[in-house]
Design an enzyme around this catalytic site. Structure first.
Site, PDB file in Angstrom:
ATOM      1  N   HIS A 111      33.209  27.326  54.587  1.00  0.00           N
ATOM      2  CA  HIS A 111      32.254  27.732  55.633  1.00  0.00           C
ATOM      3  C   HIS A 111      32.258  29.246  55.794  1.00  0.00           C
ATOM      4  CE1 HIS A 111      35.098  28.400  59.070  1.00  0.00           C
ATOM      5  NE2 HIS A 111      35.782  27.395  58.593  1.00  0.00           N
TER       6      HIS A 111
ATOM      7  N   ASP B 186      39.274  33.060  57.434  1.00  0.00           N
ATOM      8  CA  ASP B 186      38.910  31.695  57.819  1.00  0.00           C
ATOM      9  C   ASP B 186      37.414  31.692  58.070  1.00  0.00           C
ATOM     10  OD1 ASP B 186      38.391  29.285  59.066  1.00  0.00           O
ATOM     11  OD2 ASP B 186      39.690  29.644  60.787  1.00  0.00           O
TER      12      ASP B 186
ATOM     13  N   GLU C 180      30.895  25.893  61.314  1.00  0.00           N
ATOM     14  CA  GLU C 180      32.102  25.073  61.363  1.00  0.00           C
ATOM     15  C   GLU C 180      32.923  25.385  62.598  1.00  0.00           C
ATOM     16  OE1 GLU C 180      36.349  23.875  60.531  1.00  0.00           O
ATOM     17  OE2 GLU C 180      35.533  25.797  61.120  1.00  0.00           O
ATOM     18  N   GLU C 181      32.940  26.671  62.991  1.00  0.00           N
ATOM     19  CA  GLU C 181      33.881  27.099  64.029  1.00  0.00           C
ATOM     20  C   GLU C 181      33.505  26.642  65.437  1.00  0.00           C
ATOM     21  OE1 GLU C 181      36.767  28.094  63.620  1.00  0.00           O
ATOM     22  OE2 GLU C 181      36.901  29.097  61.696  1.00  0.00           O
TER      23      GLU C 181
ATOM     24  N   ASP D 102      39.556  24.890  53.115  1.00  0.00           N
ATOM     25  CA  ASP D 102      39.721  25.601  54.380  1.00  0.00           C
ATOM     26  C   ASP D 102      41.135  26.160  54.449  1.00  0.00           C
ATOM     27  OD1 ASP D 102      39.214  26.692  56.898  1.00  0.00           O
ATOM     28  OD2 ASP D 102      38.206  24.882  57.623  1.00  0.00           O
TER      29      ASP D 102
ATOM     30  N   HIS E 240      43.011  32.786  63.231  1.00  0.00           N
ATOM     31  CA  HIS E 240      42.184  33.092  64.406  1.00  0.00           C
ATOM     32  C   HIS E 240      42.650  34.342  65.148  1.00  0.00           C
ATOM     33  CE1 HIS E 240      39.826  29.052  64.797  1.00  0.00           C
ATOM     34  NE2 HIS E 240      39.890  29.507  63.557  1.00  0.00           N
TER      35      HIS E 240
HETATM   36 ZN   LIG Z   1      38.823  28.423  61.885  1.00  0.00          ZN
END
Ligand SMILES: [Zn+2]
Length: 379
Positions: A70, A179, A211-212, A236, A320
């Site tokens: 993603h 990410d 996605e997030e 991922d 994150h």
């Molecule tokens: Zn993430």
């Protein structure tokens, strides 16, 4: 373009969930030289098709393999303008402990540089000093008086972290939005390698949006529906080993990747990925997920009547935050595995997936020892 250069470009671009346009342009540019066709879905995901080399006498349609990551990132959003200072909420789940003192870009009527501030330590009570400052007490300072801030910024404008990628020793790099743009790098790397390899299946390289948001995986659901693949592999990030780590499934950095196992993964796809890795001397460990993996794989697996799906974990430290850290060597290995996996797919594998061979039962068994306890949730 090298994996490292592409990761730098992608990670320094801004593309919060639902607003991925700038990243999408970079992805299309990178996929184009190796693709026969590129389409963008209504949601905004990029699908690059590289056709397989079929026997001209064979008139059956080529089976399809989908590989994806993603391309959105977590970000912030303006909720209020308070005496020129911007109050905000988050899109996706930041590590709030480390938001303070970050440099940001406010995507208003024009891009504004800002910083995340709060009250200085001198004026805090002892108790306040001990605590993580809640997001509601943080604000963004772009240096403007209230009236001018209101001209340039409105509620709902997006904010991203301003962060250049930095190289560390040992082929490690650190930056934001690895990410999951690192996965997009591995997909591009696989496409590049496939351009000099023979493969009979059509390969769909996909960079998904959204996605997030963490709830509905809108990009993965819709692009997978559009492609309708016979097999899919999602990529991922997952937690890498680091000091004090107690994370389940932690994969050491620079030692390959995790190949996931669990109900969110088709056992035969898992097994095939592991076989191809071993045959190519690509290091990996098996990661165990007892439930939904919190990745696009969760969505992909239940599109239409169900898609046999695999999941590869990219080891990443400090998920994150703006200093996500990973190994370029790992990314290159994953790209190599993806390419070799796509090239290894043949008619007999398709028959196995469709349950048309008897050997399948024997081969569907628990693979090599799982590592540590099964996962609950991540990302
Ligand atoms: Zn993430």
């Amino acid at each position: 373009m090298s994996a490292k250069d592409f990761l730098q470009k992608l990670s320094e671009a801004s593309g919060v969930t639902g607003y991925e346009h700038a990243v999408r342009e970079l992805v299309i540019e990178a996929f184009r030289p190796y693709a026969d066709e590129i389409t963008v879905t209504t949601m905004g995901s990029v699908i690059a098709l590289k056709r397989g080399a079929r026997d001209p006498k064979d008139k059956t349609p080529a089976p399809k393999v989908l590989i994806e990551g993603h391309m959105d990132e977590i970000g912030l959003m303006v909720t209020e303008i308070d005496h020129g200072f911007l109050r905000f909420t988050q899109v996706g789940g930041f590590d709030v402990r480390v938001l303070l003192a970050q440099e940001v870009i406010v995507h208003g009527r024009k891009e504004l540089r800002g910083i995340i501030g709060s009250r200085p330590p001198h004026v805090l009570t002892d108790q306040e000093r001990e605590q993580v400052i809640p997001m509601s007490d943080l604000f963004i300072d772009v240096g403007l008086p209230d009236e001018r801030a209101r001209e340039l910024v409105q509620v709902g404008d997006l904010i991203t972290i301003a962060r250049k990628m930095t190289a560390l020793k040992n082929n490690l790099v650190t930056g934001k939005a690895f990410d999951d743009r690192s996965a997009v790098v591995t997909v591009a790397e696989a496409l590049r390698q496939l351009s000099t390899m023979k493969h009979t299946w059509d390969v769909y390289a996909v960079a998904n949006v959204q996605e997030e948001d963490g709830a509905w995986f809108g990009g993965a659901f819709t692009s997978t529906y559009q492609v309708n693949p016979d097999v899919a592999v999602a990529l991922d990030v997952s937690h890498a080993d680091q000091p004090n780590t107690t994370e389940i499934n932690a994969v050491p950095i620079n030692e390959g990747m995790g190949i996931a196992m669990g109900p969110n993964v088709h056992p035969r796809v898992h097994q095939k990925l592991a076989e191809v890795a071993k045959a190519n001397e690509i290091p990996f460990q098996v990661t165990a997920y007892a439930g939904p993996t919190g990745t696009d794989a969760w969505a992909i697996q239940i599109v239409r009547e169900g898609i046999p799906t695999g999941l590869i974990d990219i080891p990443l430290r400090y998920m994150h935050t703006s200093v996500e850290t990973l190994s370029i060597t790992d990314l290159e290995r994953i790209g190599r595995l993806l390419a070799a996996f796509c090239a290894s797919l043949d008619d007999s594998f398709l028959k196995e997936l469709k349950g048309e061979t008897n050997g399948a039962e024997e081969e569907i068994r628990q693979p090599q020892k799982a590592t540590r306890k099964p996962a609950k949730k991540r990302r």
